[in-house]
Motif scaffolding. Structure first.
Motif, PDB file in Angstrom:
ATOM      1  N   LEU A  47      10.697   1.940   2.003  1.00 49.15           N
ATOM      2  CA  LEU A  47      10.404   1.438   1.082  1.00 49.15           C
ATOM      3  C   LEU A  47      10.544  -1.044   0.726  1.00 49.15           C
TER       4      LEU A  47
ATOM      5  N   ARG B  26       1.254  -1.047   0.533  1.00 49.65           N
ATOM      6  CA  ARG B  26       0.123   0.054   0.125  1.00 49.65           C
ATOM      7  C   ARG B  26       1.032   1.264   0.266  1.00 49.65           C
ATOM      8  N   ASN B  27       2.254   1.381  -0.859  1.00 47.27           N
ATOM      9  CA  ASN B  27       2.020   2.653  -1.284  1.00 47.27           C
ATOM     10  C   ASN B  27       2.629   2.464  -2.430  1.00 47.27           C
ATOM     11  N   TYR B  28       2.228   3.668  -3.086  1.00 48.97           N
ATOM     12  CA  TYR B  28       3.028   4.146  -4.610  1.00 48.97           C
ATOM     13  C   TYR B  28       3.488   3.487  -5.124  1.00 48.97           C
ATOM     14  N   GLN B  29       4.845   3.668  -4.697  1.00 48.09           N
ATOM     15  CA  GLN B  29       6.283   3.656  -5.299  1.00 48.09           C
ATOM     16  C   GLN B  29       6.471   2.322  -5.289  1.00 48.09           C
TER      17      GLN B  29
END
Length: 181
Positions: free
Chosen positions: A162, A61-64
């Protein structure tokens, strides 16, 4: 992050082909790329992957990180990193066996990764499927990774959390050699 529901049966591996330059009618293969994916071993470890062989890598659930997964292609290499562990570090190797597709946990109201803004017509989150390749005899710890000159500048060793990140071929080779010892 993975959930117990993400375990899958092994998938067939398909040949990678991309569109070629104008006037070229045959398939072109892109160079293999390399990635690092983090998982807490209490949730999903290299031993879990060895047991199930293939699984969907859901719950990102992290766009990158999601965008990096969208860049993954069949056959790309993955370093599986155990985070929040003692020691934290690279535990083994996997490979991409299915390219990005909508993560079903975003639609499941009972799942911790449910996203009320996601719809089946416009999904927000993707996952890939990974296959177990190898477990290192011992985890290559974060401290060991920091001491390796070949890894200078690696994203893993810079501030940030990340969960999916690219790895260069020289970084991959250095970690693979160290992990196999």
């Amino acid at each position: 992050m993975l959930s117990a529901r993400s375990f899958r049966e092994p998938l067939q591996r398909h040949q990678l082909a991309e569109a070629g330059p104008a006037g070229y009618s045959g398939p072109m293969t892109r160079a293999k790329r390399y990635w690092l994916m983090k998982s807490e071993p209490s949730v999903f470890s290299i031993d879990d992957l060895r047991r199930v062989k293939v699984t969907g890598w859901d719950g990102v659930r992290n766009y990158q990180a999601r965008n990096f997964m969208r860049d993954m292609k069949l056959g790309d290499g993955v370093l599986l990193y155990h985070s929040n562990a003692d020691p934290a570090g690279v535990a083994g190797i996997a490979e991409i066996v299915r390219e990005a597709y909508p993560d079903p946990t975003q639609f499941d109201r009972k799942d911790d990764h449910y996203d009320p803004k996601a719809t089946r017509a416009l999904p927000r989150w993707d996952q890939v499927d990974v296959r177990f390749v190898e477990a290192f005899p011992t985890v290559l710890s974060l401290q060991q990774l920091r001491e390796m000159k070949a890894l200078k500048g690696m994203l893993l060793l810079t501030p940030g959390r990340l969960s999916v990140q690219p790895v260069t071929k020289p970084q991959w080779d250095a970690i693979h050699r160290a992990g196999d010892q």
